[in-house]
Design an enzyme around this catalytic site. Sequence first.
Site, PDB file in Angstrom:
ATOM      1  N   LYS A 180      -3.891  10.270   5.836  1.00  0.00           N
ATOM      2  CA  LYS A 180      -4.487   9.363   4.837  1.00  0.00           C
ATOM      3  C   LYS A 180      -4.872   8.050   5.519  1.00  0.00           C
ATOM      4  O   LYS A 180      -5.998   7.570   5.385  1.00  0.00           O
ATOM      5  CB  LYS A 180      -3.482   9.072   3.738  1.00  0.00           C
ATOM      6  CG  LYS A 180      -3.855   7.880   2.844  1.00  0.00           C
ATOM      7  CD  LYS A 180      -2.858   7.593   1.756  1.00  0.00           C
ATOM      8  CE  LYS A 180      -1.715   6.732   2.149  1.00  0.00           C
ATOM      9  NZ  LYS A 180      -1.958   5.285   2.230  1.00  0.00           N
ATOM     10  N   ASN A 181      -3.955   7.491   6.303  1.00  0.00           N
ATOM     11  CA  ASN A 181      -4.198   6.152   6.858  1.00  0.00           C
ATOM     12  C   ASN A 181      -5.166   6.150   8.036  1.00  0.00           C
ATOM     13  O   ASN A 181      -5.624   5.093   8.448  1.00  0.00           O
ATOM     14  CB  ASN A 181      -2.865   5.487   7.235  1.00  0.00           C
ATOM     15  CG  ASN A 181      -2.083   5.131   5.981  1.00  0.00           C
ATOM     16  OD1 ASN A 181      -2.622   5.183   4.868  1.00  0.00           O
ATOM     17  ND2 ASN A 181      -0.811   4.820   6.137  1.00  0.00           N
ATOM     18  N   ARG A 232      -5.832  -1.278  -1.559  1.00  0.00           N
ATOM     19  CA  ARG A 232      -5.955  -2.428  -0.658  1.00  0.00           C
ATOM     20  C   ARG A 232      -6.775  -2.110   0.596  1.00  0.00           C
ATOM     21  O   ARG A 232      -7.373  -2.983   1.193  1.00  0.00           O
ATOM     22  CB  ARG A 232      -4.563  -2.896  -0.241  1.00  0.00           C
ATOM     23  CG  ARG A 232      -3.656  -3.273  -1.369  1.00  0.00           C
ATOM     24  CD  ARG A 232      -2.428  -3.872  -0.826  1.00  0.00           C
ATOM     25  NE  ARG A 232      -2.779  -5.037  -0.054  1.00  0.00           N
ATOM     26  CZ  ARG A 232      -3.027  -5.025   1.257  1.00  0.00           C
ATOM     27  NH1 ARG A 232      -2.994  -3.869   1.915  1.00  0.00           N
ATOM     28  NH2 ARG A 232      -3.351  -6.110   1.894  1.00  0.00           N
ATOM     29  N   CYS A 241       0.799  -5.821  -3.742  1.00  0.00           N
ATOM     30  CA  CYS A 241       1.178  -4.532  -4.338  1.00  0.00           C
ATOM     31  C   CYS A 241       2.699  -4.543  -4.461  1.00  0.00           C
ATOM     32  O   CYS A 241       3.364  -5.526  -4.136  1.00  0.00           O
ATOM     33  CB  CYS A 241       0.686  -3.374  -3.478  1.00  0.00           C
ATOM     34  SG  CYS A 241       1.676  -3.141  -2.008  1.00  0.00           S
ATOM     35  N   ARG A 263       1.076  -8.749   0.848  1.00  0.00           N
ATOM     36  CA  ARG A 263      -0.007  -8.067   1.571  1.00  0.00           C
ATOM     37  C   ARG A 263      -1.224  -8.983   1.803  1.00  0.00           C
ATOM     38  O   ARG A 263      -2.336  -8.665   1.431  1.00  0.00           O
ATOM     39  CB  ARG A 263      -0.440  -6.798   0.848  1.00  0.00           C
ATOM     40  CG  ARG A 263       0.663  -5.868   0.435  1.00  0.00           C
ATOM     41  CD  ARG A 263       1.361  -5.161   1.558  1.00  0.00           C
ATOM     42  NE  ARG A 263       0.547  -4.247   2.314  1.00  0.00           N
ATOM     43  CZ  ARG A 263       0.322  -2.982   1.975  1.00  0.00           C
ATOM     44  NH1 ARG A 263       0.813  -2.501   0.865  1.00  0.00           N
ATOM     45  NH2 ARG A 263      -0.431  -2.201   2.731  1.00  0.00           N
ATOM     46  N   PRO A 264      -1.023 -10.179   2.397  1.00  0.00           N
ATOM     47  CA  PRO A 264      -2.172 -11.051   2.654  1.00  0.00           C
ATOM     48  C   PRO A 264      -3.135 -10.425   3.661  1.00  0.00           C
ATOM     49  O   PRO A 264      -2.771  -9.457   4.353  1.00  0.00           O
ATOM     50  CB  PRO A 264      -1.536 -12.310   3.231  1.00  0.00           C
ATOM     51  CG  PRO A 264      -0.207 -11.899   3.723  1.00  0.00           C
ATOM     52  CD  PRO A 264       0.233 -10.730   2.902  1.00  0.00           C
ATOM     53  N   VAL A 265      -4.351 -10.971   3.749  1.00  0.00           N
ATOM     54  CA  VAL A 265      -5.343 -10.457   4.712  1.00  0.00           C
ATOM     55  C   VAL A 265      -5.810 -11.571   5.645  1.00  0.00           C
ATOM     56  O   VAL A 265      -6.887 -11.492   6.237  1.00  0.00           O
ATOM     57  CB  VAL A 265      -6.542  -9.804   3.996  1.00  0.00           C
ATOM     58  CG1 VAL A 265      -6.131  -8.505   3.313  1.00  0.00           C
ATOM     59  CG2 VAL A 265      -7.175 -10.780   3.000  1.00  0.00           C
ATOM     60  N   ASP A 266      -4.962 -12.604   5.798  1.00  0.00           N
ATOM     61  CA  ASP A 266      -5.358 -13.758   6.615  1.00  0.00           C
ATOM     62  C   ASP A 266      -5.685 -13.384   8.052  1.00  0.00           C
ATOM     63  O   ASP A 266      -6.601 -13.955   8.665  1.00  0.00           O
ATOM     64  CB  ASP A 266      -4.278 -14.839   6.564  1.00  0.00           C
ATOM     65  CG  ASP A 266      -2.906 -14.301   6.959  1.00  0.00           C
ATOM     66  OD1 ASP A 266      -2.555 -13.190   6.501  1.00  0.00           O
ATOM     67  OD2 ASP A 266      -2.196 -14.958   7.718  1.00  0.00           O
ATOM     68  N   LEU A 267      -5.006 -12.392   8.609  1.00  0.00           N
ATOM     69  CA  LEU A 267      -5.285 -12.012  10.001  1.00  0.00           C
ATOM     70  C   LEU A 267      -6.660 -11.348  10.121  1.00  0.00           C
ATOM     71  O   LEU A 267      -7.382 -11.543  11.106  1.00  0.00           O
ATOM     72  CB  LEU A 267      -4.205 -11.083  10.547  1.00  0.00           C
ATOM     73  CG  LEU A 267      -2.776 -11.644  10.592  1.00  0.00           C
ATOM     74  CD1 LEU A 267      -1.870 -10.709  11.370  1.00  0.00           C
ATOM     75  CD2 LEU A 267      -2.737 -13.034  11.200  1.00  0.00           C
ATOM     76  N   ASP A 278       6.762   3.436   6.943  1.00  0.00           N
ATOM     77  CA  ASP A 278       6.332   4.400   5.920  1.00  0.00           C
ATOM     78  C   ASP A 278       7.272   5.590   5.814  1.00  0.00           C
ATOM     79  O   ASP A 278       7.086   6.433   4.938  1.00  0.00           O
ATOM     80  CB  ASP A 278       4.915   4.900   6.211  1.00  0.00           C
ATOM     81  CG  ASP A 278       3.891   3.820   5.983  1.00  0.00           C
ATOM     82  OD1 ASP A 278       2.724   4.016   6.363  1.00  0.00           O
ATOM     83  OD2 ASP A 278       4.263   2.756   5.456  1.00  0.00           O
ATOM     84  N   ILE A 282       9.031  -4.869   8.259  1.00  0.00           N
ATOM     85  CA  ILE A 282       7.570  -4.980   8.120  1.00  0.00           C
ATOM     86  C   ILE A 282       7.164  -5.577   6.778  1.00  0.00           C
ATOM     87  O   ILE A 282       6.329  -6.487   6.710  1.00  0.00           O
ATOM     88  CB  ILE A 282       6.895  -3.595   8.305  1.00  0.00           C
ATOM     89  CG1 ILE A 282       7.332  -2.932   9.610  1.00  0.00           C
ATOM     90  CG2 ILE A 282       5.382  -3.712   8.196  1.00  0.00           C
ATOM     91  CD1 ILE A 282       6.843  -3.604  10.873  1.00  0.00           C
ATOM     92  N   ARG A 340      -1.409   9.663  -4.316  1.00  0.00           N
ATOM     93  CA  ARG A 340      -2.242   8.853  -3.417  1.00  0.00           C
ATOM     94  C   ARG A 340      -2.092   9.335  -1.982  1.00  0.00           C
ATOM     95  O   ARG A 340      -2.990   9.179  -1.174  1.00  0.00           O
ATOM     96  CB  ARG A 340      -1.821   7.386  -3.490  1.00  0.00           C
ATOM     97  CG  ARG A 340      -2.023   6.751  -4.836  1.00  0.00           C
ATOM     98  CD  ARG A 340      -1.779   5.265  -4.793  1.00  0.00           C
ATOM     99  NE  ARG A 340      -2.595   4.631  -3.747  1.00  0.00           N
ATOM    100  CZ  ARG A 340      -2.646   3.311  -3.572  1.00  0.00           C
ATOM    101  NH1 ARG A 340      -1.922   2.521  -4.338  1.00  0.00           N
ATOM    102  NH2 ARG A 340      -3.399   2.794  -2.638  1.00  0.00           N
TER     103      ARG A 340
END
Length: 422
Positions: free
Chosen positions: A22-23, A94, A118, A123-127, A308, A330, A400
């Site tokens: 999936k990932n 996301r 979530c 779960r920021p996306v700053d990077l 995971d 994590i 999912r």
Amino acid sequence: MDSILVKGGGELNGEIPIAGAKNACLTLMPATLLSEEPLTLTNAPRLSDIKTMTALLQSLGAEVTSLQGGKVLAMSSHDINNHKADYEIVRKMRASILVLGPMLARDGHAEVSLPGGCAIGARPVDLHLKGLEAMGAELDLRDGYVHAKATGGLKGGVVDFPFVSVGATENILMAATLAKGTTVINNAAREPEIVDLAECLIRMGAAISGHGTSTITVEGKDRLNGATHPVVTDRIELGTYMLVPAITGGSIELIGGRMSLVTAFAEKLAETGVEIEETQRGLRVSRKNGRVSAVDVKTEPFPGFPTDLQAQMMALLCTANGTSVLEETIFENRFMHAPELIRMGAQIDVQGGLAKVTGVERLKGAPVMATDLRASVSLILAGLAAEGETQVNRVYHLDRGYERVEEKLAACSASITRINGQ
Ligand code: EPZ
């Protein structure tokens, strides 16, 4: 909402086929935006997240055709007529943020809804954003969207990640393939899904080196070609099903499994007393001598123990002989399966990022609630070994990331059925 009913019972034996990751698929699909020629993925998993990514790409004007029951995804982004990834789709998944880098690299502008958090964390996306800015992107955060521009295209740059981020590495890696000049990504993620993405991009004509190590170098190209690429085996599905014979006893062959995908996890699982051997067709996991032994687990970026698989490992350790400590490094809130396992008689004490688990002889079936994808499957694992019936509710989380979970487990003589919700 559907539920899944599991009747705990004896040993499970048989074989389980492992699907494509999936990932990996969720980052390979946006790569179609980098070329006007067709990109076809084979060995794709049949999951609701893949359907969501399909809808997102189609909303941008890409063609995505699902063939062979969903195992093949034939994509073409020749006519991208919309550069806005809408909140309605992004909020459901996301990984939608992964269209930002490719769209920006291809056409110099993009609007992508911020994904929001979530269940397992903020779960920021700053990077992701800082990395694109290091390549010359101008970003404006407004109305919950990232409005991104790269007039004259992205430029090669040095991207230094302060800590490992899988998604940010994927976004920058894809964007860099069409940037002007060379990009170096330092402290890059090393997950097999990153290596799979790089191999697909190289098939499309990208110039990439160092993938799988902490430093990835990309020479930007003017354009990429089409390609056909097989999605790598899902190491998280593999690890999840390796835990089935461990928790119920018995012996199961995981078809398509490869030790190199799960080394740290397999070493830890072997420490509990479970036997793992490589076979012609994959991996065989067997437990023949009673309860497993307690072990301590600490999640880390690849090649460490995968976050995971933490929830699933906890389910096993709830039945182990002795006390285990699991440390989740994590995500800030990834023990939500613990209260549900406690409802089944588990003895777990959660303090911040640490969970102390004292194994019990036998869990007891109970109605439980799935809170996130990996938590939901840990409850199924616990139910397989518990006395009596376990009803796992809200299994849309499960769908999912796991295709045909009832079928795969029933084929090993598990007593498991899906109850359709209203
Ligand atoms: C990917 O998420 C996976 N999802 C996750 O799998 C997996 O748990 C995670 O990598 C870690 O291995 C997909 O590939 C679709 P990260 P991602 O960026 O990319 C923080 C599953 O169950 N961070 O490596 O979002 C972040 O909050 C899912 O299949 C920032 O602070 O993970 C987390 O604490 C769950 N800023 C840590 O870094 C950023 O810009 C690692 O996140 C990005 C991340």
